[in-house]
Structures are given as C-alpha cells and as structure tokens.
Design an enzyme around this catalytic site. Sequence first.
Site, PDB file in Angstrom:
ATOM      1  N   SER A 139     -21.114 -16.452 -20.513  1.00 36.11           N
ATOM      2  CA  SER A 139     -20.874 -15.029 -20.279  1.00 36.11           C
ATOM      3  C   SER A 139     -19.539 -14.741 -19.599  1.00 36.11           C
ATOM      4  O   SER A 139     -19.170 -15.360 -18.605  1.00 36.11           O
ATOM      5  CB  SER A 139     -22.006 -14.438 -19.438  1.00 36.11           C
ATOM      6  OG  SER A 139     -21.755 -13.076 -19.185  1.00 36.11           O
ATOM      7  N   LYS A 172     -30.743  -8.156 -27.483  1.00 35.93           N
ATOM      8  CA  LYS A 172     -30.149  -6.851 -27.782  1.00 35.93           C
ATOM      9  C   LYS A 172     -31.078  -5.940 -28.585  1.00 35.93           C
ATOM     10  O   LYS A 172     -30.974  -4.713 -28.495  1.00 35.93           O
ATOM     11  CB  LYS A 172     -28.826  -7.032 -28.524  1.00 35.93           C
ATOM     12  CG  LYS A 172     -27.722  -7.637 -27.661  1.00 35.93           C
ATOM     13  CD  LYS A 172     -26.400  -7.699 -28.400  1.00 35.93           C
ATOM     14  CE  LYS A 172     -25.314  -8.300 -27.520  1.00 35.93           C
ATOM     15  NZ  LYS A 172     -23.992  -8.290 -28.184  1.00 35.93           N
ATOM     16  N   ASP A 227     -27.241   8.059 -29.352  1.00 29.62           N
ATOM     17  CA  ASP A 227     -27.196   8.139 -30.818  1.00 29.62           C
ATOM     18  C   ASP A 227     -26.639   6.871 -31.450  1.00 29.62           C
ATOM     19  O   ASP A 227     -27.150   6.398 -32.470  1.00 29.62           O
ATOM     20  CB  ASP A 227     -26.364   9.347 -31.254  1.00 29.62           C
ATOM     21  CG  ASP A 227     -27.085  10.667 -31.014  1.00 29.62           C
ATOM     22  OD1 ASP A 227     -28.318  10.630 -30.813  1.00 29.62           O
ATOM     23  OD2 ASP A 227     -26.429  11.718 -31.018  1.00 29.62           O
ATOM     24  N   ASN A 283     -26.567  -3.149 -25.843  1.00 31.48           N
ATOM     25  CA  ASN A 283     -25.918  -4.131 -24.970  1.00 31.48           C
ATOM     26  C   ASN A 283     -25.614  -3.577 -23.584  1.00 31.48           C
ATOM     27  O   ASN A 283     -25.138  -4.299 -22.715  1.00 31.48           O
ATOM     28  CB  ASN A 283     -24.621  -4.667 -25.600  1.00 31.48           C
ATOM     29  CG  ASN A 283     -23.491  -3.661 -25.556  1.00 31.48           C
ATOM     30  OD1 ASN A 283     -23.645  -2.528 -26.031  1.00 31.48           O
ATOM     31  ND2 ASN A 283     -22.352  -4.042 -24.990  1.00 31.48           N
ATOM     32  N   ASP A 325     -20.701  -2.457 -27.960  1.00 28.18           N
ATOM     33  CA  ASP A 325     -20.134  -3.522 -28.797  1.00 28.18           C
ATOM     34  C   ASP A 325     -19.350  -2.930 -29.967  1.00 28.18           C
ATOM     35  O   ASP A 325     -18.277  -3.426 -30.321  1.00 28.18           O
ATOM     36  CB  ASP A 325     -21.240  -4.417 -29.353  1.00 28.18           C
ATOM     37  CG  ASP A 325     -21.750  -5.432 -28.346  1.00 28.18           C
ATOM     38  OD1 ASP A 325     -20.996  -5.756 -27.401  1.00 28.18           O
ATOM     39  OD2 ASP A 325     -22.887  -5.910 -28.501  1.00 28.18           O
ATOM     40  N   GLY A 330     -28.201  -8.612 -33.316  1.00 29.57           N
ATOM     41  CA  GLY A 330     -27.691  -7.417 -32.658  1.00 29.57           C
ATOM     42  C   GLY A 330     -26.192  -7.255 -32.770  1.00 29.57           C
ATOM     43  O   GLY A 330     -25.693  -6.146 -33.009  1.00 29.57           O
ATOM     44  N   TYR A 332     -15.809 -16.044 -28.179  1.00 32.09           N
ATOM     45  CA  TYR A 332     -14.528 -16.139 -27.470  1.00 32.09           C
ATOM     46  C   TYR A 332     -14.398 -17.440 -26.677  1.00 32.09           C
ATOM     47  O   TYR A 332     -13.360 -17.704 -26.076  1.00 32.09           O
ATOM     48  CB  TYR A 332     -14.356 -14.950 -26.525  1.00 32.09           C
ATOM     49  CG  TYR A 332     -15.472 -14.826 -25.516  1.00 32.09           C
ATOM     50  CD1 TYR A 332     -15.367 -15.406 -24.264  1.00 32.09           C
ATOM     51  CD2 TYR A 332     -16.645 -14.139 -25.831  1.00 32.09           C
ATOM     52  CE1 TYR A 332     -16.394 -15.312 -23.341  1.00 32.09           C
ATOM     53  CE2 TYR A 332     -17.681 -14.039 -24.920  1.00 32.09           C
ATOM     54  CZ  TYR A 332     -17.546 -14.625 -23.679  1.00 32.09           C
ATOM     55  OH  TYR A 332     -18.588 -14.540 -22.785  1.00 32.09           O
TER      56      TYR A 332
END
Length: 241
Positions: free
Chosen positions: A14, A63, A75, A84, A99, A125, A202
């Site tokens: 994370s 998620k 929405d 998220n 996201d 997700g 990443y």
Amino acid sequence: MQSFGIIGKPLHHSFSAKYFSEKFADENIDAEYKLYPLDRIEDFAALCEQAAFTGINVTLPYKEQIIPYLTRLDDTARKIGAVNVVHFTKDGLIGYNTDAIGFMESIRPLLQPNHRKALILGTGGAAKAVHYGLQQLGIATQFVSRNPLKGLTYDALSKEIMKEYTVIVNCTPVGMYPDTDVCPAIPYQEITAAHLLYDVIYNPQKTLFLKKGEAQGATIANGIQMLYGQAEAAWKIWNNR
C-alpha cells in the site's frame, strides 16, 4: 485527532499510509493514517466500533464486498459498482470511487488518435473503475478474463484483436511485488509502437507486463499517477471540498 486508514489484504504494497502520513506531517494536519489488514470483510463492522474514523480507503479484495456495509453510494461509485473511499458522516457511511478520477487524469495525456479501443485485463473493482474511466474518455472497452462468462479469454486474443485494441490496461495483481517474475498471458509479440500499455500496479515501477510492452516499442505507464490522483480526490471528499 482525525483517524484515517486503509482496509484490504494484503497491505504490504500500500502506498496510502506513506502518502497521507507525509501529507499530515508536511501540512501540520492533526491526523493519523493506519493499515488495517482484514482477513474477511465481515470484520469491518467490528473495526468501525473500535476506531472513530473520518474516512478510509478500500483496496483489494474488498472494493465490491464493502458495498453492503455502506449507507449509500455516490453516483460514480454506484455506476462503477466498486468503492475505494468511505466517508464516515453523521448520516452514515458514504461510498465513493476516486480510482476512476485518478485513472482518467493519468492516462489522458498519453492517449493518441489511434487509441480508440481498450482491452481491460481483469474484472474486479479496479477493472470496473478503469472501464468507467475509459468510457468517459470515449474509448470502447473489452474485458479479458480467465472466466469466459466475464469477457474474452486470454486464449482468444488473436492477432486481429491485438491490432484492433491498441490500449491494454492490466487491472489484475499479476506481476505485483513480490511476485515480479510473472505477467498476464497476452500475445506480447503482437504489440507494436501503436500500443499503449498501462499497469495499475506501481510496485515494482516497471512490471514484467510493462517491460515486455516496452521491448515491442509500446508506450508504457504504471499506476503511480493514478494513485496520487485518487488520493487527492479522497482527501477532498473527507474534507467536504
């Protein structure tokens, strides 16, 4: 002191704790951000009783599973079907999806006129948020999955399909640290300089998926800018900005 955190499993990858802890220190914000690895989503209710959260982030694999525990969705989160960001308010727990915002902001500068169709690897997700973002950018999408009921299978990725779909986004955890010597099973020999390969992973900065695309001349990008974008959007939500 405001309390923030992230739930998911695993959380060793994370980025959020470091990002927000540094932000709080740099901007003299009286807040803390912690990791809350959950073995199962059913433990979420007990966690909420133990901590007085202002907001949390949600990552793999929760998620979608988090949604029944929320009071309502905004929405965008409702359309995507994944959350998220959760804001703890006097009116209940409100779910958001930043996201998609982070993804759109990060991929938009890389898009060329020939990038009109995209393959999305995965159906979780993150894939749902990427699908929504690409649709907003006017790019047609096709999911790729090991499950034939959820999209094209990897075996179905022919030379013709690879030529037609010049954007490929990896939304699976395949290739994420520490398992960096694997990659999604697509026909990399069909990738050209016309392609854009984007990996939401990443860590590492350049996955095997991206390395193989780069070797074929493709434009490549990882998910770090997406993370910065979604994190700043989350901060605005938590502060009602």
